[in-house]
Design a protein around this motif. Sequence first.
Motif, PDB file in Angstrom:
ATOM      1  N   ILE A  11     -42.026  25.128 -19.824  1.00 23.44           N
ATOM      2  CA  ILE A  11     -41.526  26.505 -19.846  1.00 23.44           C
ATOM      3  C   ILE A  11     -40.782  26.783 -21.152  1.00 23.44           C
ATOM      4  N   THR A  12     -39.958  25.835 -21.592  1.00 21.04           N
ATOM      5  CA  THR A  12     -39.157  26.019 -22.809  1.00 21.04           C
ATOM      6  C   THR A  12     -40.033  26.136 -24.048  1.00 21.04           C
ATOM      7  N   LEU A  13     -41.141  25.383 -24.088  1.00 22.51           N
ATOM      8  CA  LEU A  13     -42.020  25.416 -25.255  1.00 22.51           C
ATOM      9  C   LEU A  13     -42.633  26.794 -25.482  1.00 22.51           C
ATOM     10  N   LYS A  14     -42.685  27.615 -24.463  1.00 18.74           N
ATOM     11  CA  LYS A  14     -43.242  28.959 -24.618  1.00 18.74           C
ATOM     12  C   LYS A  14     -42.318  29.850 -25.450  1.00 18.74           C
ATOM     13  N   SER A  15     -41.022  29.649 -25.311  1.00 16.40           N
ATOM     14  CA  SER A  15     -40.060  30.450 -26.077  1.00 16.40           C
ATOM     15  C   SER A  15     -39.541  29.720 -27.313  1.00 16.40           C
ATOM     16  N   TYR A  16     -39.716  28.395 -27.353  1.00 11.15           N
ATOM     17  CA  TYR A  16     -39.263  27.600 -28.496  1.00 11.15           C
ATOM     18  C   TYR A  16     -40.370  26.599 -28.843  1.00 11.15           C
ATOM     19  N   PRO A  17     -41.438  27.078 -29.518  1.00  9.30           N
ATOM     20  CA  PRO A  17     -42.642  26.261 -29.728  1.00  9.30           C
ATOM     21  C   PRO A  17     -42.535  25.194 -30.812  1.00  9.30           C
ATOM     22  N   ALA A  18     -41.385  25.026 -31.440  1.00  7.42           N
ATOM     23  CA  ALA A  18     -41.222  23.998 -32.468  1.00  7.42           C
ATOM     24  C   ALA A  18     -40.992  22.648 -31.784  1.00  7.42           C
ATOM     25  N   GLY A  19     -42.081  21.891 -31.591  1.00 10.68           N
ATOM     26  CA  GLY A  19     -42.017  20.669 -30.795  1.00 10.68           C
ATOM     27  C   GLY A  19     -41.112  19.593 -31.351  1.00 10.68           C
ATOM     28  N   LEU A  20     -41.162  19.361 -32.667  1.00 16.25           N
ATOM     29  CA  LEU A  20     -40.331  18.320 -33.274  1.00 16.25           C
ATOM     30  C   LEU A  20     -38.848  18.666 -33.176  1.00 16.25           C
ATOM     31  N   SER A  21     -38.522  19.912 -33.443  1.00 19.52           N
ATOM     32  CA  SER A  21     -37.125  20.350 -33.353  1.00 19.52           C
ATOM     33  C   SER A  21     -36.623  20.279 -31.913  1.00 19.52           C
TER      34      SER A  21
END
Length: 379
Positions: free
Chosen positions: A210-220
């Motif tokens: 769910i979080t990756l949808k609003s914050y797609p910067a995976g490494l960060s």
Amino acid sequence: MTKESLVNFSKMAKPYLAAIFLQFGYAGLTIVVKFALNEGMSPYTYTVYRNLFAAVAVAPFAIIFERKVRPKMTISTFLKIMVLGLLGPVMQLDLFYSGMQYTTATFTASFYNVVPAITFILAWILRIEKVNMRKVHSQAKVLGTVVTIVGAMIMTLVKGPNIGLPWTKHTDLIQTAATALHSQQDILKGAVMIIVACFFWACFIILQAITLKSYPAGLSLTTLICTAGALQGSVVALVAERKNLAAWALHWDTKLLAMVYSGVICSGVTYYLSGIIMKEKGPVFFTAFNPLSTIIAAIMGTFILADQLDLGMALGAVGIMVGLYMVIWGKKHDNVPPESIAGNRVVPVDELPSTLVKPPTNQEPSDTTTTVVAGDEAV
């Protein structure tokens, strides 16, 4: 095979290969950490150092590769990251490795396969996972989930005779003495800790997707989760090990190897790759590959740690793997692309005969409005 077909196959295979790679990492982790725990490593300080090493390893890549694409931090995203740091890097790891102290590496790896079942149930409740009980593939997913849970219960409650493996026969006396140190009550206590850890890990996976949808910067995101986990885990470790300051000491030994290996591979790399896999295939697909680590850990555990396999553990593990691959089969049919269906076979639009492809009657033909006729239906 044409170049285009090769590219398409490579794109399709990437999530599968990434998931398999992660399971090899998990299997090695189970063996290394179990060995370190046997040497007296504290599971609480271990989780702190593991997250710290993970954050330090991933942070430089996040700074370099995501400096232009990193979204702004919002209060909502910050709160999600703090919850993620508590669920996975702290609660799940502390309970998981505390429970491992009462069991074997093979038992732990096998029992951890209930994670896909829990993830499926949570995703179903939250409507992330599609379930239509009139469809065979949906029935397979539900039935597979039930079989997985039954297999986990068999592993926990049924013992049975040992399955004598040729390379572990000379360690029978050692294993008998080690088993005597833990009663059946201890094993049940470890199982309860592990099942709760599985629940926290499933919650972590769902929230991460769910979080990756609003914050797609995976490494960060991985760096921030591990940092939050290290900070929150330090509070737990200070309370749990308040009378044992030696638990914080680092030496050039198996304990340090476990911390570095698990931090870099099984936290840093895993959190990042799992995010990529879940973006494309969803959280249930990612967790469905857990049985592979069970097989690898079981084989490695008998060689390295002289783990004994009993009949109950073997039957439970088989039940878990059968159930989970029923779920995988169902997921495969969930992901059938909507381009076209000719009979019972999925056919890409560009492979259909020209007689089956018709432009809309009231519009100009275009790539985005092509109508595909499959059988008696238009798609």
